[in-house]
Scaffold this motif. Structure first.
Motif, PDB file in Angstrom:
ATOM      1  N   ASN A 167     -72.528 -22.694  -7.116  1.00 46.44           N
ATOM      2  CA  ASN A 167     -72.329 -23.605  -5.946  1.00 46.44           C
ATOM      3  C   ASN A 167     -71.537 -23.165  -4.804  1.00 46.44           C
ATOM      4  O   ASN A 167     -70.913 -23.805  -4.116  1.00 46.44           O
ATOM      5  N   GLN A 168     -71.054 -21.713  -4.696  1.00 46.81           N
ATOM      6  CA  GLN A 168     -70.240 -21.331  -4.144  1.00 46.81           C
ATOM      7  C   GLN A 168     -70.179 -21.747  -2.522  1.00 46.81           C
ATOM      8  O   GLN A 168     -68.903 -22.180  -1.954  1.00 46.81           O
ATOM      9  N   ASP A 169     -71.358 -21.816  -2.000  1.00 45.41           N
ATOM     10  CA  ASP A 169     -71.198 -22.165  -0.497  1.00 45.41           C
ATOM     11  C   ASP A 169     -71.024 -23.558  -0.506  1.00 45.41           C
ATOM     12  O   ASP A 169     -70.465 -24.250   0.793  1.00 45.41           O
ATOM     13  N   GLU A 170     -71.138 -24.448  -1.529  1.00 44.00           N
ATOM     14  CA  GLU A 170     -70.780 -25.977  -1.198  1.00 44.00           C
ATOM     15  C   GLU A 170     -69.594 -25.934  -1.864  1.00 44.00           C
ATOM     16  O   GLU A 170     -68.829 -26.943  -1.397  1.00 44.00           O
ATOM     17  N   ILE A 171     -69.053 -25.672  -2.719  1.00 41.77           N
ATOM     18  CA  ILE A 171     -67.695 -25.842  -3.398  1.00 41.77           C
ATOM     19  C   ILE A 171     -66.434 -25.040  -2.903  1.00 41.77           C
ATOM     20  O   ILE A 171     -65.459 -25.655  -2.669  1.00 41.77           O
ATOM     21  N   MET A 172     -66.786 -23.882  -2.744  1.00 42.34           N
ATOM     22  CA  MET A 172     -65.472 -23.029  -2.105  1.00 42.34           C
ATOM     23  C   MET A 172     -64.893 -23.637  -0.978  1.00 42.34           C
ATOM     24  O   MET A 172     -63.812 -23.715  -0.955  1.00 42.34           O
ATOM     25  N   PRO A 173     -65.622 -24.027   0.015  1.00 39.56           N
ATOM     26  CA  PRO A 173     -65.084 -24.444   1.301  1.00 39.56           C
ATOM     27  C   PRO A 173     -64.142 -25.710   1.087  1.00 39.56           C
ATOM     28  O   PRO A 173     -63.159 -25.894   1.900  1.00 39.56           O
ATOM     29  N   ILE A 174     -64.558 -26.618  -0.071  1.00 38.39           N
ATOM     30  CA  ILE A 174     -63.641 -27.553  -0.224  1.00 38.39           C
ATOM     31  C   ILE A 174     -62.010 -27.257  -0.554  1.00 38.39           C
ATOM     32  O   ILE A 174     -61.207 -27.658  -0.133  1.00 38.39           O
ATOM     33  N   PHE A 175     -61.876 -26.184  -1.400  1.00 36.05           N
ATOM     34  CA  PHE A 175     -60.624 -25.684  -2.110  1.00 36.05           C
ATOM     35  C   PHE A 175     -60.107 -24.647  -0.772  1.00 36.05           C
ATOM     36  O   PHE A 175     -58.771 -24.929  -0.762  1.00 36.05           O
ATOM     37  N   VAL A 176     -60.769 -24.256   0.070  1.00 37.00           N
ATOM     38  CA  VAL A 176     -60.372 -23.504   1.261  1.00 37.00           C
ATOM     39  C   VAL A 176     -59.711 -24.566   2.154  1.00 37.00           C
ATOM     40  O   VAL A 176     -58.501 -24.258   2.513  1.00 37.00           O
ATOM     41  N   LEU A 177     -60.427 -25.742   2.393  1.00 39.47           N
ATOM     42  CA  LEU A 177     -59.779 -26.707   3.235  1.00 39.47           C
ATOM     43  C   LEU A 177     -58.559 -27.634   2.595  1.00 39.47           C
ATOM     44  O   LEU A 177     -57.488 -27.506   3.249  1.00 39.47           O
ATOM     45  N   ARG A 178     -58.636 -27.467   1.314  1.00 42.10           N
ATOM     46  CA  ARG A 178     -57.417 -28.023   0.488  1.00 42.10           C
ATOM     47  C   ARG A 178     -56.156 -27.418   0.674  1.00 42.10           C
ATOM     48  O   ARG A 178     -55.055 -27.737   1.201  1.00 42.10           O
ATOM     49  N   SER A 179     -56.540 -25.704   0.624  1.00 39.36           N
ATOM     50  CA  SER A 179     -55.218 -24.954   0.927  1.00 39.36           C
ATOM     51  C   SER A 179     -54.691 -25.074   2.379  1.00 39.36           C
ATOM     52  O   SER A 179     -53.670 -24.983   2.440  1.00 39.36           O
ATOM     53  N   ASN A 180     -55.671 -25.259   3.309  1.00 37.33           N
ATOM     54  CA  ASN A 180     -55.467 -25.395   4.608  1.00 37.33           C
ATOM     55  C   ASN A 180     -54.719 -26.630   4.873  1.00 37.33           C
ATOM     56  O   ASN A 180     -53.746 -26.850   5.917  1.00 37.33           O
ATOM     57  N   VAL A 181     -55.099 -27.613   4.292  1.00 41.84           N
ATOM     58  CA  VAL A 181     -54.284 -28.818   4.323  1.00 41.84           C
ATOM     59  C   VAL A 181     -52.949 -28.852   3.916  1.00 41.84           C
ATOM     60  O   VAL A 181     -51.991 -29.235   4.740  1.00 41.84           O
ATOM     61  N   ILE A 182     -52.552 -28.168   2.766  1.00 42.27           N
ATOM     62  CA  ILE A 182     -51.195 -28.097   2.497  1.00 42.27           C
ATOM     63  C   ILE A 182     -50.413 -27.044   3.192  1.00 42.27           C
ATOM     64  O   ILE A 182     -49.330 -27.600   3.555  1.00 42.27           O
ATOM     65  N   SER A 183     -51.112 -26.279   3.832  1.00 41.30           N
ATOM     66  CA  SER A 183     -50.433 -25.251   4.699  1.00 41.30           C
ATOM     67  C   SER A 183     -50.075 -25.872   5.878  1.00 41.30           C
ATOM     68  O   SER A 183     -49.129 -25.859   6.468  1.00 41.30           O
ATOM     69  N   GLY A 184     -51.034 -26.766   6.421  1.00 43.51           N
ATOM     70  CA  GLY A 184     -50.846 -27.640   7.898  1.00 43.51           C
ATOM     71  C   GLY A 184     -49.540 -28.542   7.729  1.00 43.51           C
ATOM     72  O   GLY A 184     -48.853 -28.830   8.505  1.00 43.51           O
ATOM     73  N   ILE A 185     -49.372 -29.207   6.329  1.00 45.34           N
ATOM     74  CA  ILE A 185     -48.339 -30.132   6.304  1.00 45.34           C
ATOM     75  C   ILE A 185     -47.054 -29.359   6.281  1.00 45.34           C
ATOM     76  O   ILE A 185     -46.142 -29.770   6.755  1.00 45.34           O
ATOM     77  N   ARG A 186     -47.188 -28.214   5.435  1.00 46.54           N
ATOM     78  CA  ARG A 186     -45.879 -27.520   5.543  1.00 46.54           C
ATOM     79  C   ARG A 186     -45.199 -27.123   7.080  1.00 46.54           C
ATOM     80  O   ARG A 186     -44.451 -27.254   7.508  1.00 46.54           O
TER      81      ARG A 186
END
Length: 509
Positions: A167-186
Motif C-alpha cells: 500500500n505504498q501510495d497510501e501509507i508512505m505519505p502518512i509517514f513522510v507527513l509525520r517526518s515533516n510535522v516533526i521537522s516543522g515543530i523543530r
C-alpha cells in the motif's frame, strides 16, 4: 497436503540456485543509481524533445522492486517501484542477448537494477529500454495474495514492511507527513530561540505526569529504574539552571491500555519558556499548529470523515467549569467529593472503584466535554487536584492556570503556568502521594526530591507545554487510529503454535 507458500518458496529457492549457478551474485553489496524513478521520469519529460537527443537520457541506471511482470515471447515489461514511484522497464531479447534468460528467474517482489535508455512507448508511457539487468536482492518469500491491496489490519500493523510494499501510495505519505510535522515543530521552535535538548530515558523517579511506568533494573547500579513517563522535571531543571527556552521531542512510556488514540510508547514534545505563562503558550500553540498544518497540507483545514477541522487562529477558549456544567449539569463549586461521586454515578459515570475528586472530574470531562470539541478549542483553568505542577489561579481559589487543547474530540496539548514555589510544590507532591495511596494503593516512587532541591535555588515564572506528536499527526493526516501513524505500533506477541489473534483494543482513561 503441502503448504502453497512452501511450494512457492521452494520454487524461488530453485531460481536462486540457478542464478548463482550462472555466476550471478543475487545479493550484491552495491548498485549505483543515476536517479530515482520519479526524477528519471521528470528528466525525460523535460528533455525528450531535445535535438540532438540529450545524452542524460542514455545509459541511465535505475533500481527498485518488481511490482508487475508481463512476458510476451522475445520481450517483457516490468514495473519497477522505488520510494518515489514506478517506472516501466522494457526488456528485449535483441538488446539483452543472453541476459534475457534472467527474466525466467525473476519474481514479483525481487529487487532489480536496470541500465538502459529512457524512451516513450507507443502508448505514451515513459519507459527504460533495458540494456543490462542486475539482480540486487532475490525475494525468497512470495508477497501476500492480493498484495496490491493488502487490507488485513492484523498483517498491516504486525508486518509494516508488507503494508509499505503493498500500500505504498497510501501509507508512505502518512509517514513522510509525520517526518515533516516533526521537522516543522523543530523549525518553529528553533526560530523562536528555543534550544533542543536531551534528557534521561531511564530515571530513578517516575515523575512529571500521572501514569503507570515501566519498571526495569540496572544491574551495575543494583537499582530499580523507570522508563520516563514525561520529560517535564528534567526540562524545568534546565530552566532553573539558566536556560530561558528549552524543548525536547522524544519517546515516553506509559504502562497503560491501548485504544485508538493511546499507545504504550509515544512521541511527546515538551517545551518550557521562562517569563511566559499559559496565555503566551496558548498563542504559541495555535500559531505552531496552524503553521505546520499549512506547511504539510497547503491549508489550515483538514477533512476527517464528515468534519472539516480548521486550525486557523484564533481557536475557541472555554472554561472547564462552565463547559462541564453546560454538558453534564454538574456545578463543581456546589458539590463536595461524595456529592460529586453520587451525581457522576447518576449520569452514567462508573464509580464502582473509589477514585479521587480529580479522577472523577477527568472522567466527566472525557465523557461529556471532549467528544463535543470538534474544532480546535482550549479548555481553561483546571481544579488543583488534577494539576499538582501548575500555578494557582490568583482570582479563583482551588483552580490553576492550565489549559488543554482539543480537536476532533481528542486532546493534543497540555500546558501550565508552572508552579515555582518550592514549599507549595513539596506540599502538592505530598498531597498527591496521599491521594494515590488512598485511592490507588500505588507503590511507585513519585516524589523527586532532587527536583524539589533544584526549585529551592529559584525557578523563574515559566510556561510549559506538552504536545502528543502522534495525535497531532493523526489529525493532520486524517487517520482514525494512532496505530496508523506509528510505523511499529505495540502489538501482543503471538505464539508460533497458536492461531491467537490480537485482542480488541482496550480502553484507557
Amino acid at each position: 497436503m503441502p503448504d502453497p507458500e512452501d511450494i512457492l518458496m521452494a520454487n524461488r529457492a530453485t531460481k536462486l540456485e540457478r542464478i548463482r549457478g550462472n555466476g550471478i551474485d543475487p545479493y550484491p553489496a552495491r548498485f549505483h543509481r543515476s536517479y530515482d524513478t520519479a526524477t528519471a521520469t521528470t528528466l525525460f519529460e523535460e528533455l525528450e524533445n531535445a535535438e540532438p537527443a540529450d545524452e542524460k537520457l542514455q545509459n541511465v541506471t535505475l533500481a527498485g522492486r518488481i511490482s508487475s511482470m508481463r512476458t510476451m515471447g522475445k520481450a517483457a515489461f516490468v514495473d519497477l517501484r522505488d520510494a518515489s514511484g514506478v517506472i516501466q522497464v522494457l526488456m528485449r531479447q535483441n538488446n539483452l542477448n543472453e541476459g534475457f534468460e534472467l527474466i525466467k528467474d525473476l519474481d514479483l517482489g525481487d529487487h532489480l537494477g536496470v541500465r538502459g535508455n529512457l524512451m516513450r512507448t507507443r502508448t505514451g508511457q515513459v519507459t527504460i529500454d533495458a540494456l543490462e539487468l542486475t539482480v540486487t536482492a532475490k525475494g525468497m518469500r512470495p508477497l501476500p495474495e492480493k498484495w496490491h491491496g493488502l487490507r488485513d489490519v492484523e498483517t498491516r500493523y504486525r508486518q509494516r514492511y508488507l503494508d509499505l510494499i503493498a500500500n505504498q501510495d497510501e501509507i508512505m505519505p502518512i509517514f513522510v507527513l509525520r517526518s515533516n510535522v516533526i521537522s516543522g515543530i523543530r523549525r518553529f521552535l528553533d526560530d523562536r530561540g528555543f534550544l533542543e535538548v536531551d534528557t534521561p530515558i531511564l530515571v530513578p523517579v517516575a515523575g512529571g505526569a500521572h501514569a503507570q511506568p515501566f519498571i526495569t533494573h540496572h544491574n551495575a547500579l543494583d537499582q530499580q529504574l523507570y522508563l520516563r513517563i514525561a520529560t517535564e522535571l528534567y526540562l524545568k531543571r534546565l530552566i532553573i539552571g539558566g536556560f530561558d527556552k528549552v524543548y525536547e521531542i522524544g519517546r515516553v512510556f506509559r504502562n497503560e491500555g491501548i485504544d485508538q488514540d493511546h499507545n504504550p510508547e509515544f512521541t511527546l514534545l515538551e517545551s518550557y519558556e521562562a517569563y511566559a505563562d499559559y496565555n503566551d503558550v496558548m498563542d504559541m500553540v495555535e500559531q505552531m499548529v496552524s503553521t505546520i498544518c499549512k506547511a504539510v497540507n497547503g491549508t489550515t483545514k483538514v477533512t476527517i470523515g464528515d468534519e472539516v477541522i480548521d486550525f486557523e487562529p484564533p481557536w475557541a477558549r472555554v472554561s472547564l467549569r462552565e463547559e462541564l456544567e453546560k454538558r453534564s449539569g454538574i456545578k463543581l463549586e456546589t458539590v463536595n467529593d461524595e456529592e460529586l461521586r453520587k451525581k457522576a454515578s447518576e449520569i452514567g459515570i462508573d464509580t464502582v472503584v473509589l477514585e479521587s475528586r480529580g479522577r472523577l472530574i477527568d472522567k466527566l470531562l472525557s465523557t461529556f466535554v471532549e467528544p463535543n470539541l470538534i474544532q480546535p478549542t482550549f479548555v481553561l483553568d483546571y481544579p488543583e487536584e488534577m494539576s499538582p505542577l501548575a500555578k494557582a489561579k490568583p482570582d479563583t481559589p482551588g483552580y490553576v492556570e492550565r489549559f488543554e487543547a482539543f480537536a476532533f474530540g481528542m486532546e493534543i496539548a497540555n500546558s501550565y503556568s508552572e508552579l515555582n514555589d518550592p514549599a507549595v510544590q513539596r506540599a502538592r507532591f505530598e498531597d498527591q502521594a496521599r491521594i494515590q495511596q488512598l485511592f490507588e494503593n500505588e507503590d511507585v516512587d513519585r516524589q523527586d526530591d532532587d527536583f524539589l532541591t533544584a526549585m529551592e535555588y529559584g525557578m523563574p515564572p515559566t510556561g510549559g507545554l506538552g504536545i502528543g506528536i502522534d495525535r497531532l499527526v493523526m489529525l493532520l493526516s486524517g487517520q482514525p487510529s494512532i496505530r496508523d501513524v506509528l510505523l511499529f505500533p505495540q502489538m501482543r506477541t503471538l505464539r508460533t503454535d497458536s492461531t491467537e489473534k490480537e485482542p480488541e483494543e482496550e480502553t484507557t482513561e
